[in-house]
Motif scaffolding. Structure first.
Motif, mmCIF file in Angstrom:
data_model
loop_
_atom_site.group_PDB
_atom_site.id
_atom_site.type_symbol
_atom_site.label_atom_id
_atom_site.label_comp_id
_atom_site.label_asym_id
_atom_site.label_seq_id
_atom_site.Cartn_x
_atom_site.Cartn_y
_atom_site.Cartn_z
ATOM 1 N N ASP A 153 50.158 47.566 42.050
ATOM 2 C CA ASP A 153 51.779 47.263 41.891
ATOM 3 C C ASP A 153 51.734 45.992 40.996
ATOM 4 O O ASP A 153 52.758 46.149 40.119
ATOM 5 C CB ASP A 153 52.297 47.288 43.281
ATOM 6 N N ASP A 154 51.242 44.813 41.540
ATOM 7 C CA ASP A 154 51.524 43.705 40.816
ATOM 8 C C ASP A 154 50.656 43.454 39.336
ATOM 9 O O ASP A 154 51.306 42.898 38.539
ATOM 10 C CB ASP A 154 50.584 42.451 41.596
ATOM 11 N N LYS A 155 49.678 44.492 39.154
ATOM 12 C CA LYS A 155 49.388 44.337 37.734
ATOM 13 C C LYS A 155 50.372 45.203 36.917
ATOM 14 O O LYS A 155 50.479 44.546 35.774
ATOM 15 C CB LYS A 155 47.872 45.535 37.851
ATOM 16 N N ARG A 156 50.867 46.294 37.453
ATOM 17 C CA ARG A 156 52.171 46.752 36.480
ATOM 18 C C ARG A 156 53.088 45.646 36.217
ATOM 19 O O ARG A 156 53.651 45.716 35.299
ATOM 20 C CB ARG A 156 52.639 47.993 37.242
ATOM 21 N N ALA A 157 53.290 44.868 37.241
ATOM 22 C CA ALA A 157 54.763 44.060 37.270
ATOM 23 C C ALA A 157 54.395 42.690 36.288
ATOM 24 O O ALA A 157 55.234 42.003 35.758
ATOM 25 C CB ALA A 157 55.317 43.759 38.629
ATOM 26 N N ASN A 158 53.085 42.289 36.367
ATOM 27 C CA ASN A 158 52.560 41.061 35.868
ATOM 28 C C ASN A 158 51.193 41.308 35.060
ATOM 29 O O ASN A 158 50.289 40.827 35.473
ATOM 30 C CB ASN A 158 52.471 40.076 36.813
ATOM 31 N N PRO A 159 51.282 42.122 33.765
ATOM 32 C CA PRO A 159 50.031 42.741 33.306
ATOM 33 C C PRO A 159 49.448 41.345 32.757
ATOM 34 O O PRO A 159 48.152 41.276 32.553
ATOM 35 C CB PRO A 159 50.717 43.191 32.027
ATOM 36 N N GLY A 160 49.871 40.148 32.586
ATOM 37 C CA GLY A 160 49.221 38.826 31.998
ATOM 38 C C GLY A 160 48.550 38.183 33.002
ATOM 39 O O GLY A 160 47.687 37.135 32.868
ATOM 40 N N TRP A 161 48.518 38.638 34.389
ATOM 41 C CA TRP A 161 48.013 37.706 35.472
ATOM 42 C C TRP A 161 46.513 38.164 35.294
ATOM 43 O O TRP A 161 46.218 39.252 35.376
ATOM 44 C CB TRP A 161 48.487 38.141 36.902
ATOM 45 N N CYS A 162 45.702 36.909 35.674
ATOM 46 C CA CYS A 162 44.221 37.140 36.182
ATOM 47 C C CYS A 162 44.300 37.305 37.428
ATOM 48 O O CYS A 162 44.944 36.258 38.207
ATOM 49 C CB CYS A 162 43.502 35.986 35.380
ATOM 50 N N VAL A 163 43.420 38.220 38.125
ATOM 51 C CA VAL A 163 43.538 38.116 39.651
ATOM 52 C C VAL A 163 42.182 38.220 40.338
ATOM 53 O O VAL A 163 41.302 38.749 39.427
ATOM 54 C CB VAL A 163 44.582 39.386 40.142
ATOM 55 N N ILE A 164 41.985 37.598 41.413
ATOM 56 C CA ILE A 164 40.809 37.650 42.339
ATOM 57 C C ILE A 164 41.249 37.456 43.638
ATOM 58 O O ILE A 164 42.145 37.126 43.991
ATOM 59 C CB ILE A 164 40.200 36.287 41.906
ATOM 60 N N GLY A 165 40.223 38.239 44.504
ATOM 61 C CA GLY A 165 40.352 38.247 45.812
ATOM 62 C C GLY A 165 39.697 36.824 46.428
ATOM 63 O O GLY A 165 38.595 36.779 46.357
ATOM 64 N N THR A 166 40.631 35.973 46.900
ATOM 65 C CA THR A 166 40.097 34.496 47.067
ATOM 66 C C THR A 166 39.625 34.656 48.715
ATOM 67 O O THR A 166 38.773 33.908 48.995
ATOM 68 C CB THR A 166 41.246 33.555 46.746
ATOM 69 N N GLU A 167 40.124 35.713 49.457
ATOM 70 C CA GLU A 167 39.660 35.922 50.674
ATOM 71 C C GLU A 167 40.002 37.109 51.153
ATOM 72 O O GLU A 167 41.238 37.456 51.199
ATOM 73 C CB GLU A 167 40.301 34.881 51.469
ATOM 74 N N ASN A 168 39.135 37.952 51.887
ATOM 75 C CA ASN A 168 39.362 39.233 52.408
ATOM 76 C C ASN A 168 38.316 39.382 53.589
ATOM 77 O O ASN A 168 37.272 39.061 53.777
ATOM 78 C CB ASN A 168 39.259 40.261 51.261
ATOM 79 N N SER A 169 38.806 40.179 54.371
ATOM 80 C CA SER A 169 37.738 40.424 55.755
ATOM 81 C C SER A 169 36.441 40.971 55.505
ATOM 82 O O SER A 169 36.275 41.880 54.422
ATOM 83 C CB SER A 169 38.517 41.336 56.499
ATOM 84 N N SER A 170 35.693 40.245 55.892
ATOM 85 C CA SER A 170 34.174 41.077 56.090
ATOM 86 C C SER A 170 33.947 41.868 57.235
ATOM 87 O O SER A 170 34.686 42.037 58.075
ATOM 88 C CB SER A 170 33.267 39.907 55.834
ATOM 89 N N ILE A 171 32.757 42.159 57.242
ATOM 90 C CA ILE A 171 32.326 42.931 58.788
ATOM 91 C C ILE A 171 31.799 41.631 59.684
ATOM 92 O O ILE A 171 30.558 41.375 59.392
ATOM 93 C CB ILE A 171 31.104 43.736 58.441
ATOM 94 N N GLY A 172 32.579 41.327 60.617
ATOM 95 C CA GLY A 172 32.120 40.105 61.235
ATOM 96 C C GLY A 172 31.362 40.692 62.561
ATOM 97 O O GLY A 172 30.846 41.506 62.524
ATOM 98 N N GLY A 173 31.869 40.095 63.647
ATOM 99 C CA GLY A 173 31.348 40.448 64.936
ATOM 100 C C GLY A 173 30.140 39.723 65.089
ATOM 101 O O GLY A 173 29.583 38.905 64.620
#
Ligand code: GAL
Length: 727
Positions: free
Chosen positions: A503-523
């Motif tokens: 959705d954001d890519k369509r709205a902001n085609p000029g942005w560079c994007v990266i996942g700076t933090e997302n869940s891992s398999i912890g435990g």
């Protein structure tokens, strides 16, 4: 307090003498104030730096640091050291003291004379002590007060004390400033590295006009020598063309070209040595060395991340600064062992969340070919809560100090770190609430401008957790300030879990994007929860659900070029952010001792394709009735795998990433197609439980190439301890 042999410092005769200042300190953990320079009124005990007193006490449920800080003691600590400086050391020069960091709010005195205060617990600081120290060989007393009593002040374990190295050094009056050499790389290709080498030279104030005259007369010169990774001198250039910037510092700028450089890369982290010498009237005044590498790092709104012109997906992990039971005073070999494991998992990038890291850690990343996101702050002006595990404490934090300290802290981090080839992103913050505030973008702009002034080529990000959020989302103005828009938990809200970044890519085609933090398999290693659990508003998923959501995001990231990559939370468990009786977070794929958890093998099965691997879970000591269905999960990079329980096969299974299609002509496959039975990135079998032996066998080209066996264990027999590396 006995002073033992009372070491004499700076006895050798080189132009710059750098000596480690870690030994022979005395320490007292107390609320009493002492008079610096005077005999102490309480007992001090000997300590060796780096030192973290929070690790010396039992964990305490009622500690002021709360669960956020890891239930540890904090308070105030005093350090004292008595030392002498060799009479011949000064030789018309200067003596400096340098702390790599101390947590936090540190004040320093020499012989009772106040040098100053440094607040932030993760940035280096130091003073010229020439005018307050005795250099006739008589005793000096250095007193250091570290005040970590404003609690809870951190959302994770901070540690308390002089947690990194301390150095003393002697230089001549004309010398290279701290972090004074910058090998700026505006253009790097495999044909040439075009460099601008900037060297800041300090003149001590007493001889400013002499220095200036000498400069104008062309009598001061800087020489830069560059050595290839195999030690051959490839550049030797001199300049007299300095610019006096503030009466005390001269900047020399050299345009230098390294022909056909061996580029620094994740598979070949080639490091060049840069040696800088300063001369006056042909007499050597100072000499310093640093290691760097030549590479180009570009973020592109469509192609993601390009390293030396080639697309590289960032398989990243976030880490905190502690070393498990070592606390915040971490020996570099702890980092080495952990990083080796992460690299062997297939990680190629590390996010230094959420503060400037130990410089030894950055050196290791350079050497091992790990890319780095270097982060400055977790908090700007708006306070964040640190009350996990408590409802009686009011949070404290860097927000109290932001206005007075941020400019110096950020500049110091940039000056210290900008020669590290591994660093590809500067992060000005993590989840700062300013992202949703009307004027927040002004602070983002200001911090970004500092980064650009100090390092125009590297990209700047902030890790945003509110890009899509309710009731308030990050403002467009804020996100537009960032070269690379960092997403924390991109799939957190509503159906966005499926649409992710699109959705954001369509709205902001000029942005560079990266996942700076997302869940891992912890435990927790060895603990397998069978159903959903809720505790204090935190949901915990059973072990068989974790890889579903993580895999969904991973697949999206891997198959969408415009997403530069992802830093999962976290590579290693860290102290703090815990609920009693826990003391650490279990988000990592390595535990605090650096042992692999199951999640480690999940990432390895996706990120490392070459050597075949197979990993099976859970353990086979389930506390259930015989015949209860247990889901056995298999992580593998083989074409398919087969599960056996006590020698009986439960069938072969395969998943579809990376899938392969037809070749040569329609209907033809190079290899016999494998029937896949899941869109997950792992395999699963429903197995009626019975004790014994469960085994996963991985096949490539129809041959069983790897297996992992899990047996019902008997009672423990012994504990074996082995050393990581004998040196
Ligand atoms: C994030 C935050 C991390 C950590 C994590 C939860 O929102 O950036 O520092 O708190 O949540 O474990």
């Amino acid at each position: 307090m006995r002073h033992g042999g009372l070491k004499m410092y700076l006895e050798t005769k080189s132009v710059r003498q750098v000596e480690n200042f870690n030994l022979d300190w005395f320490f007292c953990h107390t609320d009493c104030d002492f008079t610096p320079g005077e005999p102490p009124t309480k007992d001090f005990r000997p300590v060796k730096l780096p030192h973290d007193w929070s690790m010396e006490y039992p964990f305490n449920e009622n500690a002021d640091s709360c669960g956020s800080g890891g239930y540890v003691e904090t308070g105030v600590g005093w350090y004292r050291k008595v030392f002498r400086i060799a009479p011949e050391a000064l030789n018309d020069g200067r003596v400096m003291i340098h702390f790599e960091s101390a947590y936090m709010n540190t004040q320093v005195w020499i012989n009772g004379k106040y040098l100053g205060r440094h607040v932030y617990g993760y940035t280096p600081f130091g003073w010229d002590i020439t005018d307050v120290a005795n250099h006739d060989g008589s005793e000096n007393i250095i007193d250091v007060k570290v005040d970590n009593s404003a609690q809870p002040s951190s959302r994770w374990y901070s540690g308390s004390g002089i947690t990194r190295n301390v150095w003393i050094y002697g230089v001549k009056r004309l010398h290279v400033a701290p972090y004074g050499v910058w090998v700026h790389q505006p253009e790097v290709t495999k044909e040439q590295a075009k460099l601008i080498v900037e060297t800041q030279v300090c003149m001590s104030s007493a001889d400013l006009s002499d220095g200036d005259k000498a400069l104008k007369a062309g009598k001061i010169c800087v020489e830069t020598c560059i050595y290839t990774p195999d030690g051959t001198l490839c550049v030797q250039e001199r300049t007299q063309d300095g610019r006096n910037i503030d009466g005390e510092r001269i900047i020399f700028t050299q345009d230098i070209c390294v022909k056909a450089p061996r580029l620094w890369d994740i598979s070949d982290p080639a490091l060049y040595k840069v040696k800088t010498s300063v001369w006056e009237n042909e007499e050597l005044q100072d000499e310093v060395e640093l290691m760097t590498g030549f590479m180009s790092a570009v973020f592109d709104s469509n192609k993601g991340f390009l390293l030396n012109g080639k697309r590289v997906k960032l398989n990243g992990v976030c880490i905190h600064h502690d070393g498990g039971c070592a606390g915040a005073a971490v020996h570099p070999q702890i980092w080495e062992r952990r990083l080796e494991k992460l690299k062997n998992m297939g990680a190629n990038a590390v996010r230094m969340s959420h503060n400037p890291p130990d410089p030894a850690l950055l050196d290791l990343c350079d050497r091992m070919g790990l890319l780095v996101m270097d982060e400055a702050f977790d908090e700007w002006r708006i306070l964040k809560s640190k009350e996990l595990g408590s409802n009686t404490h009011e949070s404290r934090g860097y927000s109290e100090w932001f206005d007075s300290c941020h400019e110096q802290d950020l500049r110091t981090m940039l000056m210290r770190d900008r020669n590290h080839p591994g660093i590809i992103l500067w992060s000005i913050g993590n989840e700062v609430p300013e992202q949703t505030a009307a004027q927040g973008y002004l602070t983002a702009r200001h911090l970004r401008d500092i980064c650009k002034e100090m390092d125009p080529d590297r990209a700047v990000t902030q890790a945003n957790d509110q890009i899509c959020a309710e009731p308030a989302a990050a403002t467009q103005e804020f996100l537009d300030e960032l070269d690379v828009v960092g997403y924390n938990y991109v799939n957190r809200w509503r159906t966005r879990a499926e649409t992710l970044y699109d959705d954001d890519k369509r709205a902001n085609p000029g942005w560079c994007v990266i996942g700076t933090e997302n869940s891992s398999i912890g435990g927790v290693r060895g603990k397998y929860q069978l159903g959903m659990q809720e505790k204090a508003g935190w949901w915990k998923w059973p072990y068989y659900s974790a890889p579903v959501a993580v895999g969904r995001l991973l697949r999206f990231t891997m198959t969408h070029d415009y997403v530069a990559g992802d830093f999962m939370w976290t590579g290693i468990d860290y102290l703090g952010e815990a609920h009693w009786p826990g003391r650490s977070s279990s988000a990592g794929v390595l535990d605090t001792c650096g042992y692999e958890k199951d999640g480690y093998y999940f990432y390895q099965s996706i990120w490392k394709q070459r050597e075949p691997m197979a990993h099976l879970l859970p353990h086979w000591n389930m506390d259930v009735e015989k015949g209860t269905i247990i889901q056995a999960l298999g992580y593998t990079n083989c074409e398919y795998a087969e599960l056996f329980l006590n020698g009986r096969s439960y069938g072969k299974k395969a998943y579809s990433y990376p899938a392969y299609g037809m070749t040569q002509y329609y209907g033809h496959f190079d290899k016999e197609p494998i029937p896949v039975n899941t869109d997950n990135l792992f395999l699963s079998w429903d197995v009626p439980y019975e004790p014994g032996c469960i085994e996963l066998v991985g096949y490539r080209d129809g041959i069983d190439v790897v297996r992992h066996t899990v047996k019902t264990a008997g009672t423990p027999a012994a504990i074996r301890v082995t050393c990581f590396r004998q040196r």
